[in-house]
Design a protein around this motif. Structure first.
Motif, PDB file in Angstrom:
ATOM      1  N   GLU A 252       0.527  -1.387  -0.135  1.00 54.79           N
ATOM      2  CA  GLU A 252       0.338   0.188  -0.098  1.00 54.79           C
ATOM      3  C   GLU A 252       0.906   1.376   0.038  1.00 54.79           C
ATOM      4  O   GLU A 252       0.452   2.173  -0.564  1.00 54.79           O
ATOM      5  CB  GLU A 252      -0.983   0.056   1.042  1.00 54.79           C
ATOM      6  N   ILE A 253       1.929   1.209   0.913  1.00 51.60           N
ATOM      7  CA  ILE A 253       2.704   2.221   0.669  1.00 51.60           C
ATOM      8  C   ILE A 253       3.522   2.682  -0.814  1.00 51.60           C
ATOM      9  O   ILE A 253       3.416   3.734  -1.277  1.00 51.60           O
ATOM     10  CB  ILE A 253       4.058   2.271   1.727  1.00 51.60           C
ATOM     11  N   LEU A 254       3.729   1.596  -1.213  1.00 49.04           N
ATOM     12  CA  LEU A 254       4.352   1.643  -2.722  1.00 49.04           C
ATOM     13  C   LEU A 254       3.285   2.218  -3.827  1.00 49.04           C
ATOM     14  O   LEU A 254       3.599   3.052  -4.625  1.00 49.04           O
ATOM     15  CB  LEU A 254       4.881   0.213  -3.065  1.00 49.04           C
ATOM     16  N   SER A 255       1.821   1.688  -3.548  1.00 51.05           N
ATOM     17  CA  SER A 255       1.020   2.134  -4.414  1.00 51.05           C
ATOM     18  C   SER A 255       0.859   3.560  -4.295  1.00 51.05           C
ATOM     19  O   SER A 255       0.284   4.341  -5.343  1.00 51.05           O
ATOM     20  CB  SER A 255      -0.088   1.304  -4.213  1.00 51.05           C
ATOM     21  N   ALA A 256       0.618   3.942  -2.970  1.00 45.27           N
ATOM     22  CA  ALA A 256       0.400   5.288  -2.528  1.00 45.27           C
ATOM     23  C   ALA A 256       1.469   6.281  -3.186  1.00 45.27           C
ATOM     24  O   ALA A 256       1.186   7.327  -3.615  1.00 45.27           O
ATOM     25  CB  ALA A 256       0.201   5.395  -0.965  1.00 45.27           C
ATOM     26  N   LEU A 257       2.648   5.896  -3.055  1.00 43.25           N
ATOM     27  CA  LEU A 257       3.774   6.644  -3.538  1.00 43.25           C
ATOM     28  C   LEU A 257       3.740   6.911  -5.189  1.00 43.25           C
ATOM     29  O   LEU A 257       4.207   7.885  -5.933  1.00 43.25           O
ATOM     30  CB  LEU A 257       5.100   5.943  -3.348  1.00 43.25           C
ATOM     31  N   GLU A 258       3.363   5.596  -5.776  1.00 43.53           N
ATOM     32  CA  GLU A 258       3.284   5.576  -7.316  1.00 43.53           C
ATOM     33  C   GLU A 258       2.181   6.838  -7.717  1.00 43.53           C
ATOM     34  O   GLU A 258       2.146   7.259  -8.716  1.00 43.53           O
ATOM     35  CB  GLU A 258       2.955   4.312  -7.829  1.00 43.53           C
ATOM     36  N   LYS A 259       1.029   6.855  -6.863  1.00 39.32           N
ATOM     37  CA  LYS A 259      -0.082   7.527  -7.280  1.00 39.32           C
ATOM     38  C   LYS A 259       0.389   9.032  -7.118  1.00 39.32           C
ATOM     39  O   LYS A 259       0.218   9.905  -7.930  1.00 39.32           O
ATOM     40  CB  LYS A 259      -1.253   7.272  -6.384  1.00 39.32           C
ATOM     41  N   GLU A 260       1.155   9.259  -5.899  1.00 38.03           N
ATOM     42  CA  GLU A 260       1.734  10.632  -5.615  1.00 38.03           C
ATOM     43  C   GLU A 260       2.546  11.168  -7.008  1.00 38.03           C
ATOM     44  O   GLU A 260       2.631  12.245  -7.273  1.00 38.03           O
ATOM     45  CB  GLU A 260       2.481  10.957  -4.328  1.00 38.03           C
ATOM     46  N   ASN A 261       3.291  10.094  -7.376  1.00 39.68           N
ATOM     47  CA  ASN A 261       4.368  10.368  -8.380  1.00 39.68           C
ATOM     48  C   ASN A 261       3.666  10.770  -9.760  1.00 39.68           C
ATOM     49  O   ASN A 261       4.411  11.546 -10.386  1.00 39.68           O
ATOM     50  CB  ASN A 261       5.067   9.193  -8.438  1.00 39.68           C
ATOM     51  N   ALA A 262       2.613  10.014 -10.036  1.00 35.39           N
ATOM     52  CA  ALA A 262       1.871  10.530 -11.086  1.00 35.39           C
ATOM     53  C   ALA A 262       1.289  11.774 -11.244  1.00 35.39           C
ATOM     54  O   ALA A 262       1.052  12.454 -12.296  1.00 35.39           O
ATOM     55  CB  ALA A 262       0.902   9.429 -11.234  1.00 35.39           C
ATOM     56  N   GLU A 263       0.966  12.375 -10.152  1.00 30.14           N
ATOM     57  CA  GLU A 263       0.550  13.565  -9.751  1.00 30.14           C
ATOM     58  C   GLU A 263       1.508  14.544  -9.808  1.00 30.14           C
ATOM     59  O   GLU A 263       1.237  15.855 -10.442  1.00 30.14           O
ATOM     60  CB  GLU A 263      -0.477  13.679  -8.609  1.00 30.14           C
ATOM     61  N   ARG A 264       2.753  14.175  -9.149  1.00 32.11           N
ATOM     62  CA  ARG A 264       3.710  15.484  -8.802  1.00 32.11           C
ATOM     63  C   ARG A 264       5.006  15.347  -9.743  1.00 32.11           C
ATOM     64  O   ARG A 264       5.759  16.075  -9.787  1.00 32.11           O
ATOM     65  CB  ARG A 264       4.031  15.495  -7.305  1.00 32.11           C
ATOM     66  N   ASN A 265       5.341  14.264 -10.007  1.00 38.30           N
ATOM     67  CA  ASN A 265       6.433  13.761 -10.406  1.00 38.30           C
ATOM     68  C   ASN A 265       7.812  14.366  -9.819  1.00 38.30           C
ATOM     69  O   ASN A 265       8.781  15.065 -10.495  1.00 38.30           O
ATOM     70  CB  ASN A 265       6.590  14.309 -11.904  1.00 38.30           C
ATOM     71  N   ASP A 266       7.887  14.271  -8.505  1.00 33.94           N
ATOM     72  CA  ASP A 266       8.916  14.701  -7.801  1.00 33.94           C
ATOM     73  C   ASP A 266      10.065  13.871  -7.764  1.00 33.94           C
ATOM     74  O   ASP A 266       9.912  12.501  -7.405  1.00 33.94           O
ATOM     75  CB  ASP A 266       8.500  14.827  -6.211  1.00 33.94           C
ATOM     76  N   ASP A 267      11.461  14.242  -7.708  1.00 30.10           N
ATOM     77  CA  ASP A 267      12.492  13.410  -7.764  1.00 30.10           C
ATOM     78  C   ASP A 267      12.767  12.538  -6.536  1.00 30.10           C
ATOM     79  O   ASP A 267      12.828  11.221  -6.678  1.00 30.10           O
ATOM     80  CB  ASP A 267      13.777  14.357  -7.702  1.00 30.10           C
ATOM     81  N   TRP A 268      12.384  13.012  -5.407  1.00 27.11           N
ATOM     82  CA  TRP A 268      12.354  12.178  -3.968  1.00 27.11           C
ATOM     83  C   TRP A 268      11.508  10.923  -4.322  1.00 27.11           C
ATOM     84  O   TRP A 268      11.731   9.979  -3.549  1.00 27.11           O
ATOM     85  CB  TRP A 268      12.511  12.973  -2.922  1.00 27.11           C
ATOM     86  N   ILE A 269      10.373  11.414  -4.631  1.00 26.86           N
ATOM     87  CA  ILE A 269       9.254  10.139  -4.694  1.00 26.86           C
ATOM     88  C   ILE A 269       9.658   9.071  -5.582  1.00 26.86           C
ATOM     89  O   ILE A 269       9.694   7.924  -5.370  1.00 26.86           O
ATOM     90  CB  ILE A 269       7.974  10.676  -5.102  1.00 26.86           C
ATOM     91  N   SER A 270      10.238   9.408  -6.804  1.00 21.96           N
ATOM     92  CA  SER A 270      10.553   8.396  -7.637  1.00 21.96           C
ATOM     93  C   SER A 270      11.941   7.764  -7.247  1.00 21.96           C
ATOM     94  O   SER A 270      11.941   6.458  -7.338  1.00 21.96           O
ATOM     95  CB  SER A 270      10.859   8.880  -9.184  1.00 21.96           C
ATOM     96  N   ALA A 271      12.642   8.401  -6.663  1.00 21.78           N
ATOM     97  CA  ALA A 271      13.827   7.792  -5.935  1.00 21.78           C
ATOM     98  C   ALA A 271      13.309   6.886  -4.680  1.00 21.78           C
ATOM     99  O   ALA A 271      14.146   5.551  -4.618  1.00 21.78           O
ATOM    100  CB  ALA A 271      14.789   8.794  -5.242  1.00 21.78           C
ATOM    101  N   ALA A 272      12.371   7.089  -3.913  1.00 21.76           N
ATOM    102  CA  ALA A 272      12.052   6.280  -2.981  1.00 21.76           C
ATOM    103  C   ALA A 272      11.415   4.888  -3.791  1.00 21.76           C
ATOM    104  O   ALA A 272      11.543   3.782  -3.126  1.00 21.76           O
ATOM    105  CB  ALA A 272      11.029   6.888  -2.029  1.00 21.76           C
ATOM    106  N   ILE A 273      10.471   5.189  -4.663  1.00 26.82           N
ATOM    107  CA  ILE A 273      10.089   3.894  -5.470  1.00 26.82           C
ATOM    108  C   ILE A 273      10.950   3.065  -5.945  1.00 26.82           C
ATOM    109  O   ILE A 273      11.218   1.858  -5.688  1.00 26.82           O
ATOM    110  CB  ILE A 273       9.019   4.353  -6.532  1.00 26.82           C
TER     111      ILE A 273
END
Length: 383
Positions: A252-273
């Motif tokens: 669920e954490i990964l899924s939530a991060l991917e959803k956020e990344n689709a909306e924001r495309n922040d470097d730190w989110i994609s690095a976390a994923i």
């Protein structure tokens, strides 16, 4: 003062300077980035126990020789023992290390750790449980264990779980690197001092009236600065971290991060994923549960539980990811570990539960922590 003596004895691996009421201990394996060997841990344990009873010692200052404070525990030696069929030798290493962590967390005298460089894994365990944690512009901190098939140990389920919001889950699951200003902001560090001022600070500390913690605090305040948090720091995005890392499961954490990344495309989110997708699925699941349990436990309870977990990792009954991670990252350095199980959905709740149970081995015992007279831990005292 620079030290260049890197001979093999335990006395050379931890150098000691006596300065009035201060003992300066220098981790001295610079070529290995001061990775904590069994000898170093034994020597530190011996010194800390002796100094606690010595009325002439009022403060311990711990630092590293070279560009690292300590890049972690010497896990390559532990893996060698496992390969030779001696997982218990590895367990002995962790047992000693965790007892040292506990002594530091419950120490009656102030410990000052100068984290001027790399501080990871076991290095964090040898410093962050102490009263004062000084960082600089050169500090690089991480708990990268999930990439090695291990989990954040050395009592980190205690100190990570006490960071603001769910920042501890973020740091522990992704192995992300924090700089000095970020460590100060989240509470892992107590003071930020520019590296150019460290020798002056140390000099003054060795002459100060050390009978009162307030005097030490004032001295640090004299040299400390309030650094600027970099614009792209994930710590500025605690609301997003909260939203994602508060989720119940790793999936669920990964899924939530991917959803956020689709909306924001922040470097730190994609690095976390990316980090989480490269990490051992088993490690991610046990690490998340460990940090969550740590929120409700004292530092001693965390260390006892983590010792059970680490013994299961060493035995390799559920997964041998630790050996594979060390092969891929530390030995062959191909950075392509083949995890088993290979996916999060293949790691069942029963498999995770196994790591938190007593080890089924006649000769095995739970971690026995020494009796301490001041149980309220000094760890993370400023949080």
């Amino acid at each position: 003062m620079a030290f260049h003596n890197t001979a093999g004895s335990e006395f050379d691996q931890v150098l000691v300077q006596n300065k009035q009421y201060v003992r300066v201990l220098v981790l001295n394996r610079p070529k290995q980035l001061n990775a904590l060997s069994d000898r170093m841990i034994s020597r530190l344990l011996e010194l800390f126990l002796a100094y606690e009873e010595d009325p002439n010692v009022k403060l311990i200052l711990l630092k590293g020789n070279g560009k690292a404070f300590s890049a972690g525990g010497d896990v390559a030696a532990v893996v060698h023992d496992i390969r030779e069929g001696n997982w218990r030798l590895g367990a002995n290493f962790f047992e000693k290390e965790f007892i040292l962590n506990y002594i530091m967390a419950t120490y009656r005298k102030p410990q000052v750790s100068i984290l001027n460089g790399i501080v990871m894994g076991g290095g964090a365990g040898a410093s962050l449980h102490g009263r004062f944690r000084i960082v600089t512009e050169k500090t690089v901190f991480a708990m990268p264990e999930t990439a090695l098939g291990l989990f954040p140990d050395v009592g980190s389920s205690y100190f990570l779980s006490r960071l603001p919001g769910f920042f501890g889950e973020y740091v522990g699951l992704t192995g992300t690197r924090l700089d000095g200003p970020e460590m100060l902001a989240c509470g892992l560090a107590t003071h930020f001092v520019p590296s150019t001022k460290l020798s002056l600070l140390e000099e003054e500390l060795c002459k100060a009236n050390l009978d009162d913690l307030l005097n030490i605090d004032k001295l640090f305040d004299k040299y400390a600065e309030q650094p600027v948090l970099k614009e792209k720091s994930a710590y500025r995005k605690l609301n997003i971290i909260e939203k994602c890392f508060a989720c119940r499961t790793v999936e669920e954490i990964l899924s939530a991060l991917e959803k956020e990344n689709a909306e924001r495309n922040d470097d730190w989110i994609s690095a976390a994923i990316e980090s989480m997708k490269k990490a051992s699925p088993t490690s991610l699941k046990i690490a998340l549960r460990s940090i969550r349990e740590g929120r409700l436990q004292g530092v001693g309870q965390c260390l006892v539980r983590e010792y059970r977990m680490v013994c299961h990792v060493l035995k390799g009954e559920v997964s041998r990811d630790f050996i594979e991670g060390c092969r891929a990252i530390l030995v062959d350095k191909d950075k392509k570990p083949k995890w088993k199980p290979s996916r999060l959905d293949l790691v069942s709740d029963n498999m995770v539960n196994h790591y938190f149970s007593k080890v089924n081995d006649e000769a095995w015992m739970d971690l026995k922590l020494p009796a301490r007279s001041n149980l309220p831990a000094s760890a993370m005292a400023k949080l």
